[in-house]
Enzyme design. Structure first.
Site, PDB file in Angstrom:
ATOM      1  N   ILE A   1    -105.915 -25.572  43.417  1.00  0.00           N
ATOM      2  CA  ILE A   1    -107.319 -25.293  43.121  1.00  0.00           C
ATOM      3  C   ILE A   1    -108.115 -25.020  44.381  1.00  0.00           C
ATOM      4  CG2 ILE A   1    -107.479 -26.453  40.896  1.00  0.00           C
ATOM      5  CD1 ILE A   1    -108.487 -28.937  42.387  1.00  0.00           C
ATOM      6  N   GLY A   2    -107.452 -25.050  45.513  1.00  0.00           N
ATOM      7  CA  GLY A   2    -108.181 -24.758  46.744  1.00  0.00           C
ATOM      8  C   GLY A   2    -107.277 -24.955  47.943  1.00  0.00           C
TER       9      GLY A   2
ATOM     10  N   GLY B   1    -104.745 -28.386  54.323  1.00  0.00           N
ATOM     11  CA  GLY B   1    -103.603 -27.942  53.531  1.00  0.00           C
ATOM     12  C   GLY B   1    -104.072 -27.518  52.149  1.00  0.00           C
TER      13      GLY B   1
ATOM     14  N   VAL C   1    -104.914 -27.905  48.036  1.00  0.00           N
ATOM     15  CA  VAL C   1    -105.460 -28.873  47.092  1.00  0.00           C
ATOM     16  C   VAL C   1    -104.934 -28.530  45.697  1.00  0.00           C
ATOM     17  CG1 VAL C   1    -107.552 -29.958  46.212  1.00  0.00           C
ATOM     18  CG2 VAL C   1    -107.549 -28.956  48.499  1.00  0.00           C
TER      19      VAL C   1
ATOM     20  N   LYS D   1    -104.883 -33.511  47.786  1.00  0.00           N
ATOM     21  CA  LYS D   1    -104.981 -32.735  49.015  1.00  0.00           C
ATOM     22  C   LYS D   1    -103.738 -33.058  49.828  1.00  0.00           C
ATOM     23  CE  LYS D   1    -108.837 -32.384  52.268  1.00  0.00           C
ATOM     24  NZ  LYS D   1    -110.147 -32.982  52.527  1.00  0.00           N
TER      25      LYS D   1
ATOM     26  N   ASP E   1    -120.788 -30.600  57.425  1.00  0.00           N
ATOM     27  CA  ASP E   1    -120.383 -29.367  56.751  1.00  0.00           C
ATOM     28  C   ASP E   1    -120.956 -29.317  55.335  1.00  0.00           C
ATOM     29  OD1 ASP E   1    -119.258 -26.898  56.662  1.00  0.00           O
ATOM     30  OD2 ASP E   1    -117.213 -27.588  56.291  1.00  0.00           O
TER      31      ASP E   1
END
Ligand SMILES: *[C@@H]1O[C@H](CO)[C@@H](O)[C@H](O)[C@H]1NC(C)=O
Ligand SMILES: *[C@@H]1O[C@H](CO)[C@@H](O)[C@H](O)[C@H]1NC(C)=O
Length: 840
Positions: free
Chosen positions: A507-508, A513, A515, A529, A625
């Site tokens: 999913i990401g 690394g 996810v 993750k 962030d």
């Protein structure tokens, strides 16, 4: 009867023994299991620094001598101040051995003292010989022309340690030694995990350190005085650093008056004595401006071998120069390569000042014959706090790995020892876990300020620090400050949760690394993750993320459910956020547009999460962030801030490719942070302001497709806001839904967040309050104009220009987050005094 009582008590005693030895290892002085001290060539014993060296020419001493032809010799004219140990020696005419029974296999120190003198028959300064231990060569063709101590640290797997001296040069050759020390080292003195291999291009985890053979080359008490064996629990000698400083005027001594704050999991007294951590060199800022940046550099002579010699460089740190936490950020270089950037000891030592910590680095020497260590201020240091420090340094040659030939046999032994230690550790963790749960239970019943802070301190003892000292398992199988959870998840469970990391479940992806979406056995949906397997590169960051996140539980922060570090995997498991990122609900996807109320609630939630990060019990965490992709939504559109573990915990994952100083995302970056590299929580406020406009206008922070003056959302929106025409650029879906007063409040808030200077920006507490007010204006359906805000009925609510004087009298009830309010202090003060409980 009596026996019965004794038996009844022993488990309790065992428990206390285990409890105290494991939890408070530093409170018990180290006593080596094996401890052989030999006064060679002497018939009498000698006591030096409270230690008895046994004469090897008397009966019990000679038991160590097993074979070969050797003779005792004595110095007829010893120098007046020489220690008694050096007045005699044993001379080996043929290959000869000392043999010592090993009571406990594992790391041992072997120290050989050579003090050459001229005897009637032997000139020891010309003796040339080799020394080996259990067949492994320590010294080859060695000649001691001056007094020297050779120290080795090695793993002994056998039940016997044989120290063998072999003279060179045929039948006339001979060897000698004045004194010997063979003793057990603490098992955790050198650990397999956590060392960084430093090269020009990368930083990698260096594994299996403990199976190497080490020879100490330099052991330095930086900024301090010489420390003798008398001052050190492992009888080491530490010398001052002055002679190695490249530019003496760059450094200034710092001395602490109080002993360091040892923490379980951090460095111990065995790693270095108090005095090493109580003295340091810091940047000498006496004759320079507050902004001057320079390194302190030390050059250490090492062997220049064209083939390259490998060194373990252990650097000791203890922040004895800061007045408060999170003031010191510095960089470490070895041989001019970046070794560790943005070191933040506050985070590494669990938010305890003056807490000892060490880092291990592995470097290959070049042909220069010099090993250079530098420390200098980090890019993210705050002006006025530009500094760097070093407390101690050990440069230890990695002689070679214990012969490949018999390595397998030893490995087996280590496996056995490992599993034994493992099961003991597991037992202890269970016991401690139970104890802590009991303790936590109590703390929970009465969440007063006092009990919470005590619980925190007690628990933190477990959550130690030093990344190399601490196997995460030991520290974190136990709960963080807020939960009695076992966060460790077996790898097989992660595998089955993600259908063995099925690509379709990705999913990401991020710096860390991939996810994956997953479902745990109990049905919990999770986001997994996974660090690049085997790389171990982000190990310290991984550990920091776990330790930071496990302490934080808040409704508006994405929770860490667990982690896995088996089989060189680094995996973090988070709660799954059904509705994905905020960004996807704003533009560029097929989701239905969010209503104004939903948007306000999402912003309020995120603000609350951030506010908690800045001021809550976790304290002082700067996200760095904040952006719409890092604000996630659960199935009920409750917003949660994600990805904050790595925030200010030290170097970036990919140090060599990313400028670690300015971290953040284009379009959200605080210009002041960018310009002055000074990191404060106001940088998060700026980024959050950009998110606020993003939410209002439903367009990306940076959209290169637009006309030049519209590319940057912050700039563009600020222009419209200043003209009072913000309504011109709002998301068309909001037209008719959003009241003028609510928009005005919201726009003003966002504008303040984007103030040029951090000091002019509101705190997240202020932002939160203003957003809640904007929501209230929306709910009330008041279409009042902004100037009406000063009417009597809303006099206690914030008005334009008085944002910082808000009086938050409302006690939050929704999550029971906040339990205090005051009427005559500024919001900022009020919020920092708020007692923030768990959030759920
Ligand atoms: C170290 O030991 C010496 C004795 O060898 C003693 O005089 C000195 O005070 C000690 N230093 C410290 C810092 O403990
Ligand atoms: C410190 O030394 C490193 C390595 O030589 C260098 O890259 C860095 O620019 C230096 N920093 C300062 C402030 O001089």
């Amino acid at each position: 009867m009596e026996t019965g009582t004794a038996v009844g008590f022993s488990p309790l005693l065992l428990f206390f023994f285990v409890f105290f030895t494991v939890l408070f290892p530093f409170s018990i002085p180290f006593t080596p299991t094996d401890n052989y001290l030999v006064h060679c060539g002497s018939t009498t014993n000698a006591t030096v620094d409270n230690r008895v060296f046994v004469g090897d020419s008397s009966k019990p001493g000679s038991l160590f001598l097993s074979e070969g032809r050797s003779v005792p010799v004595a110095d007829a004219n010893p120098p007046r101040n020489s220690t008694v140990l050096y007045r005699t020696a044993r001379v080996f005419r043929t290959a000869s051995s000392y043999r010592f029974r090993v009571g406990k296999t594992g790391l041992h120190f072997v120290r050989l003292h050579f003090f050459p003198f001229v005897d009637r028959n032997f000139d020891l300064t010309v003796a040339t010989f080799s020394v080996s231990v259990n067949g492994f060569s320590l010294l080859r063709g060695f000649r001691a022309e001056v007094a020297v101590i050779k120290e080795f640290i090695l793993n002994v797997g056998e039940e016997m340690l044989e120290l063998r001296f072999v003279p060179a040069g045929g039948s006339s050759g001979f060897g000698f030694v004045n004194a010997l020390e063979v003793f057990s080292a603490p098992d955790d003195l050198i650990l397999d995990d956590g060392a960084r291999k430093i090269t020009a291009s990368s930083t990698q985890e260096f594994r299996n350190l403990s199976s190497q053979v080490f020879q100490t080359v330099h052991r330095i008490n930086v900024g301090g005085s010489k420390l003798t064996p008398f001052n050190d629990t492992l009888w080491r000698t530490w010398i001052p650093d002055d002679d190695f400083l490249v530019l003496k005027s760059a450094a200034k001594r710092a001395v602490a008056t109080d002993p360091p704050n040892y923490q379980s999991g951090g460095a111990t007294k065995e790693d270095a004595p108090d005095n090493v951590y109580m003295t340091a060199q810091e940047m000498n800022r006496d004759n320079v401006t507050a902004f001057a940046r320079f390194n302190i550099t030390w050059d250490f002579p090492v062997e220049s071998d064209p083939g390259g010699v490998r060194y373990l460089v252990r650097l000791h740190f203890c922040d004895i120069i800061s007045q408060a936490l999170n003031q010191l950020y510095f960089d470490v270089y070895i041989n001019e390569y970046s070794a560790y950037s943005n070191v933040d000891l506050s985070v590494l030592t669990y938010h305890v000042l003056a807490s000892p910590y060490y880092m291990d680095f592995v470097v290959d020497s070049d042909s220069s014959g010099i090993l250079r260590i530098s420390v200098g201020p980090s890019e993210i240091s705050n002006p006025g706090k530009v500094n760097a420090l070093l407390n101690g340094a050990e440069i230890i040659r990695i002689v070679s790995s214990v012969g490949e030939s018999d390595g397998s046999k030893k490995k087996n032994l280590w496996v056995i020892i490992g599993s034994l230690v493992g099961s003991i550790a597991a037992f202890v963790i269970i016991v401690v876990g139970i104890l802590l749960c009991m303790r936590c239970g109590k703390a929970r019943q009465k969440p007063s300020a006092a009990s919470e802070s005590t619980a925190y301190t007690q628990l933190r003892v477990l959550g130690g620090s030093s990344h190399s000292k601490l196997s995460i398992g030991r520290a974190l199988a136990s709960p963080g400050a807020n939960g009695c959870l076992n966060l460790r998840i077996p790898f097989v469970d992660v595998q089955s949760a993600t259908s063995n990391f099925d690509k379709n479940l990705i999913i990401g992806s991020g710096g860390f690394g991939m996810v994956y979406k997953g479902v745990l056995k109990d049905g919990t949906k999770v986001a997994v993750k996974r660090g690049v397997p085997g790389s171990r590169q982000g190990l310290p960051e991984f550990q920091t993320e776990i330790t930071v996140l496990s302490k934080i539980r808040h409704l508006h922060l994405v929770s860490l459910i667990g982690y896995c570090e088996e089989q060189s995997e680094m995996i973090l498991v988070y709660e799954y956020m059904e509705k994905g990122s905020l960004k996807h609900h704003l533009y560029g996807s097929r989701y239905p547009p969010l209503s104004w109320k939903q948007r306000l609630e999402i912003c309020i939630g995120a603000a609350r999460g951030l506010h908690y990060l800045h001021t809550g019990s976790a304290q002082g965490i700067i996200h760095r962030d904040i952006k719409s992709t890092n604000i996630l939504l659960d199935e009920n559109y409750v917003s949660k801030v994600a990805d904050f573990g790595l925030s200010r915990s030290g170097p970036c994952l990919d140090e060599t490719h990313v400028s670690t100083g300015v971290k953040g995302s284009f379009g959200y970056l605080d210009p002041e942070y960018f310009r002055r590299q000074q990191l404060t929580d106001k940088s998060d406020v700026y980024s959050f302001g950009v998110v606020l406009f993003e939410v209002l206008c439903a367009r990306p922070a940076v959209d290169p497709m637009l006309a030049r003056e519209q590319v940057n959302l912050a700039e563009c929106a600020m222009q419209w806001q200043k003209k009072g025409m913000l309504s011109e650029i709002i998301d068309p879906h909001l037209a008719g839904d959003i009241s003028a007063s609510s928009l005005k409040k919201y726009g003003d808030t966002a504008e303040k967040c984007l103030a040029e200077y951090g000091m002019d920006r509101p705190s997240m507490g202020d932002v939160l309050w203003n957003l809640e007010y904007a929501l209230q204006l929306h709910e009330d359906g008041r279409q009042r104009e902004p100037q009406e805000d000063s009417d009597a009925d809303v006099a206690d609510l914030p008005t334009k220009g008085t944002v910082r004087k808000v009086q938050p009298q409302k006690a939050e009830t929704s999550e029971g987050d906040y339990v205090a309010a005051s009427s005559d202090v500024s919001t900022t003060q009020v919020f920092s005094q708020l007692l923030t409980s768990e959030g759920r």
